[in-house]
Design an enzyme around this catalytic site. Structure first.
Site, PDB file in Angstrom:
ATOM      1  CE  LYS A   1      -1.869   1.678   3.963  1.00 54.14           C
ATOM      2  NZ  LYS A   1      -0.876   2.781   4.537  1.00 54.14           N
ATOM      3  CG  ASN A   2       2.023   2.634   3.546  1.00 48.71           C
ATOM      4  OD1 ASN A   2       1.090   3.098   3.461  1.00 48.71           O
ATOM      5  ND2 ASN A   2       2.771   2.209   4.975  1.00 48.71           N
TER       6      ASN A   2
ATOM      7  NE  ARG B   1      -1.904  12.454   8.516  1.00 46.93           N
ATOM      8  CZ  ARG B   1      -1.758  13.886   8.855  1.00 46.93           C
ATOM      9  NH1 ARG B   1      -2.103  14.956   9.553  1.00 46.93           N
ATOM     10  NH2 ARG B   1      -0.501  14.735   8.062  1.00 46.93           N
TER      11      ARG B   1
ATOM     12  CB  CYS C   1      -4.384  11.481  11.529  1.00 43.95           C
ATOM     13  SG  CYS C   1      -3.808   9.546  11.857  1.00 43.95           S
TER      14      CYS C   1
ATOM     15  NE  ARG D   1       0.084  10.095  10.200  1.00 42.64           N
ATOM     16  CZ  ARG D   1      -0.448   9.071   9.536  1.00 42.64           C
ATOM     17  NH1 ARG D   1      -1.262   8.563   9.406  1.00 42.64           N
ATOM     18  NH2 ARG D   1       0.427   9.155   8.805  1.00 42.64           N
ATOM     19  N   PRO D   2       1.846  16.395  11.774  1.00 42.29           N
ATOM     20  CG  PRO D   2       3.963  18.263  12.882  1.00 42.29           C
ATOM     21  CD  PRO D   2       3.439  16.254  13.226  1.00 42.29           C
TER      22      PRO D   2
ATOM     23  CG  ASP E   1       6.976  20.074  10.393  1.00 43.62           C
ATOM     24  OD1 ASP E   1       6.535  19.189  11.193  1.00 43.62           O
ATOM     25  OD2 ASP E   1       7.918  20.605  11.440  1.00 43.62           O
TER      26      ASP E   1
ATOM     27  CG  ASP F   1       3.111   0.723   9.657  1.00 44.14           C
ATOM     28  OD1 ASP F   1       2.647   2.063  10.612  1.00 44.14           O
ATOM     29  OD2 ASP F   1       3.516   1.373   8.299  1.00 44.14           O
TER      30      ASP F   1
ATOM     31  CB  ILE G   1       6.745   6.059  14.849  1.00 45.47           C
ATOM     32  CG1 ILE G   1       8.165   5.136  14.688  1.00 45.47           C
ATOM     33  CG2 ILE G   1       6.608   6.687  12.951  1.00 45.47           C
ATOM     34  CD1 ILE G   1       9.248   5.766  14.242  1.00 45.47           C
TER      35      ILE G   1
ATOM     36  NE  ARG H   1      -8.008   4.458   4.916  1.00 42.53           N
ATOM     37  CZ  ARG H   1      -7.232   5.599   5.905  1.00 42.53           C
ATOM     38  NH1 ARG H   1      -8.001   6.212   6.864  1.00 42.53           N
ATOM     39  NH2 ARG H   1      -5.871   6.369   5.151  1.00 42.53           N
TER      40      ARG H   1
HETATM   41  N1  EPU Z   1       5.895  14.499  11.155  1.00 41.61           N
HETATM   42  C1  EPU Z   1       6.479  15.068  11.406  1.00 41.61           C
HETATM   43  N2  EPU Z   1       6.650  16.349  10.779  1.00 41.61           N
HETATM   44  C2  EPU Z   1       6.398  16.129   9.236  1.00 41.61           C
HETATM   45  C3  EPU Z   1       6.001  14.815   8.643  1.00 41.61           C
HETATM   46  C4  EPU Z   1       6.776  13.851   9.610  1.00 41.61           C
HETATM   47  O1  EPU Z   1       6.716  16.059  12.967  1.00 41.61           O
HETATM   48  O2  EPU Z   1       6.328  16.424   8.233  1.00 41.61           O
HETATM   49  C5  EPU Z   1       6.856  13.384  12.273  1.00 41.61           C
HETATM   50  C6  EPU Z   1       5.130  12.775  12.755  1.00 41.61           C
HETATM   51  O3  EPU Z   1       4.326  13.648  13.342  1.00 41.61           O
HETATM   52  C7  EPU Z   1       5.352  11.443  12.843  1.00 41.61           C
HETATM   53  C8  EPU Z   1       6.181  11.208  12.428  1.00 41.61           C
HETATM   54  O4  EPU Z   1       7.209  11.860  11.991  1.00 41.61           O
HETATM   55  O5  EPU Z   1       5.842  11.361  14.754  1.00 41.61           O
HETATM   56  C9  EPU Z   1       6.693   9.776  11.610  1.00 41.61           C
HETATM   57  O6  EPU Z   1       5.700   9.882  10.189  1.00 41.61           O
HETATM   58  P1  EPU Z   1       5.897   9.479   8.930  1.00 41.61           P
HETATM   59  O7  EPU Z   1       5.865  10.869   8.362  1.00 41.61           O
HETATM   60  O8  EPU Z   1       6.535   9.296   8.645  1.00 41.61           O
HETATM   61  O9  EPU Z   1       4.541   9.666   8.959  1.00 41.61           O
HETATM   62  P2  EPU Z   1       3.732   9.578   7.574  1.00 41.61           P
HETATM   63  O10 EPU Z   1       4.473   9.972   5.972  1.00 41.61           O
HETATM   64  O11 EPU Z   1       2.090  10.339   7.496  1.00 41.61           O
HETATM   65  C10 EPU Z   1       4.099   6.963   6.468  1.00 41.61           C
HETATM   66  C11 EPU Z   1       3.718   4.998   6.195  1.00 41.61           C
HETATM   67  C12 EPU Z   1       2.598   5.209   7.164  1.00 41.61           C
HETATM   68  C13 EPU Z   1       3.433   4.732   8.926  1.00 41.61           C
HETATM   69  C14 EPU Z   1       4.468   5.343   8.866  1.00 41.61           C
HETATM   70  C15 EPU Z   1       5.877   5.408   9.911  1.00 41.61           C
HETATM   71  C16 EPU Z   1       2.287   6.535   3.975  1.00 41.61           C
HETATM   72  C17 EPU Z   1       1.395   6.388   3.190  1.00 41.61           C
HETATM   73  N3  EPU Z   1       2.090   5.984   5.471  1.00 41.61           N
HETATM   74  O12 EPU Z   1       3.262   7.643   7.058  1.00 41.61           O
HETATM   75  O13 EPU Z   1       1.634   3.912   6.976  1.00 41.61           O
HETATM   76  O14 EPU Z   1       3.238   4.200   9.730  1.00 41.61           O
HETATM   77  O15 EPU Z   1       5.263   6.356   7.788  1.00 41.61           O
HETATM   78  O16 EPU Z   1       6.612   4.322   8.957  1.00 41.61           O
HETATM   79  O17 EPU Z   1       3.073   5.452   3.503  1.00 41.61           O
HETATM   80  C18 EPU Z   1      -0.090   2.646   7.975  1.00 41.61           C
HETATM   81  O18 EPU Z   1       0.002   2.264   6.863  1.00 41.61           O
HETATM   82  O19 EPU Z   1      -1.103   1.985   8.731  1.00 41.61           O
HETATM   83  C19 EPU Z   1       0.658   3.685   8.174  1.00 41.61           C
HETATM   84  C20 EPU Z   1       0.353   4.920   9.360  1.00 41.61           C
END
Ligand code: EPU
Length: 418
Positions: free
Chosen positions: A22-23, A93, A117, A122-123, A125, A306, A328, A398
């Protein structure tokens, strides 16, 4: 709102195939906005999240045709709009992944701000700071984030955290920029690597994929291609836990164990062994000899967040005390009260869950609060002594393709009801 009705305690055996990731699929689909022409994507999982991304691409004007069970033809004849609407971004998202390709291809994008979420704040920034460092001007107004850049210029960037979708968005933004972009402290997840391999097949020049220093040399033009998505390591891990808890008679097919190294090592520590034959994996497990352990979730190659929820079910079955520390996401233990309702003895203090096993899981009416929480409750239901009613299964659909049918095929008593 649908529910699963699960009658636990059945013997499971047979072959359980793993779907495409998926990801990896979501960013790769978003990336078809980056260049005009016809793409072919294979091993695309049939999931609600994929449907949302397809709707989003159609909203931008792409034509998408399902040409086989897991294959799509995607035609990009030019974009009709540069705006991603609230209706689609608010339900997923990952829709924010269109920002990078739109900025790269058209120098402009307007994307509705992703909302809250279930697993934390989940910002975004780090995505936005990176776009700015590449030369984009970012504005936030009326619930939308607008980005504009006449020319994106390559830059050495340090990510404050190795965010997965942030790294993907910045790779996609940088591929058509002038000069060289270096992403330091980049995410190393296999899904990021898969997106990079897809882009390289399109003509991009990306090196360092799979490391924390990704180097992107901007190119003039990209060309559509055909691509096979990698198997879903999280789904594979979910099934391996299920197999370990139900006697190990399941052959899990289509697994890349190289993407599950930390998971495999921790399960081996518990006393679970793996018989790997090409892409088929079987576990050898004797529940009575499992040993408790402590686990910390970390960015890849660390233990995946995950798989945290599903692994807690495994730890709950082991005699003694185990600990799971979630680093995380700030709010990713919502499955714990549900597991406690099913008989587990788990206490949460801050970001640590202390698990006191063994548990005699009993069926109960419970709720899936997010995708992985839902998967953990399916496992708990399948090993419970009687009936579990699992509500809010939309979350599960999902991320797990035809889960009910696939589990039924190996002997599970699980059915969907409205
Ligand atoms: N974070 C920030 N600022 C940002 C981006 C992230 O502070 O600009 C923080 C988040 O708040 C969080 C941490 O960094 O605490 C990690 O977030 P990350 O951005 O790595 O997660 P994501 O990209 O939003 C993807 C997967 C998630 C998976 C995470 C961690 C996709 C579509 N989603 O999310 O998948 O848990 O990486 O590996 O790739 C799932 O499949 O169930 C799922 C939630």
């Amino acid at each position: 709102m649908g529910k699963y009705i699960i009658q636990g305690g059945k013997t499971l055996s047979g072959v359980l195939p793993v779907s495409g990731a998926k990801n990896a699929t979501l960013p790769i689909l978003a990336c078809t906005l980056i260049a005009e022409g016809t793409y072919f994507l294979n091993n695309v999982p049939a999931l609600k999240d994929v449907e949302v991304m397809i709707k989003l691409l159609e909203h931008f004007g792409l034509k998408i045709e399902k040409i086989a069970q897991n294959s799509y033809k995607i035609i990009n004849n030019g974009l009709q709009t540069l705006e991603a609407p609230y209706e689609l971004v608010s339900i997923m998202r990952a829709s924010f992944l269109v920002m990078g390709p739109l900025l790269a291809h058209r120098g402009e994008a307007r994307v509705s701000m992703p909302g809250g979420c279930a697993i934390g704040n989940r910002p975004i920034d780090i995505h936005l700071k990176g776009f700015e460092q590449l030369g984009a001007t970012i504005k936030t107004e009326h619930g939308f984030i607008s980005a504009k850049a006449k020319n994106l210029i390559g830059k050495e960037i340090y990510l404050d955290f190795p965010t997965v979708t942030g790294t993907e968005n910045l790779i996609m933004a940088a591929v058509l920029s002038k000069g060289i972009t270096i992403l330091n402290n980049a995410a190393r997840e296999p899904e990021v690597e898969d997106l990079g391999n897809f882009l390289n097949k399109m003509g991009a020049k990306i090196t360092g994929l799979g490391t924390d220093r990704i180097i992107i040399e901007g190119v003039e033009k990209l060309f559509p291609c055909e691509y096979n998505i990698i198997p879903d390591r999280i789904e594979a891990g979910t099934f391996l836990i299920l197999s370990a808890l139900t006697g190990g008679n399941i052959v899990i097919k289509g697994v890349n164990m190289e993407h599950l190294t930390s998971f495999k090592t921790k399960l081996e520590e518990i006393g679970i062994n793996f018989k790997i034959n090409g892409d088929e994996v079987q576990v050898q497990a004797d529940l009575n000899n499992f040993k408790p352990t402590n686990i910390i979730t970390l960015p890849y190659p660390g233990f995946p967040t995950d798989l945290q929820a599903q692994t807690i079910v495994l730890l709950a079955m082991i005699k003694g005390n185990s600990e799971m520390k979630e680093t995380i996401f700030e709010n990713r233990f919502r499955h714990v009260p549900e597991l406690n309702r099913m008989g587990a003895n788990i206490k949460i203090e801050g970001n640590v869950a202390s698990i006191n096993g063994p548990t005699n899981f009993q069926g109960a009416e419970v709720e899936a609060t997010d995708l992985r929480a839902g998967a953990c409750l399916v496992i708990a239901g399948l090993i419970s002594s009687n009936t579990t009613i699992l509500n809010n299964i939309e979350h599960i659909e999902r991320g797990y393709e035809n889960l009910v049918e696939r589990l039924q095929a190996i002997g599970a008593e699980i059915k969907k009801s409205e």
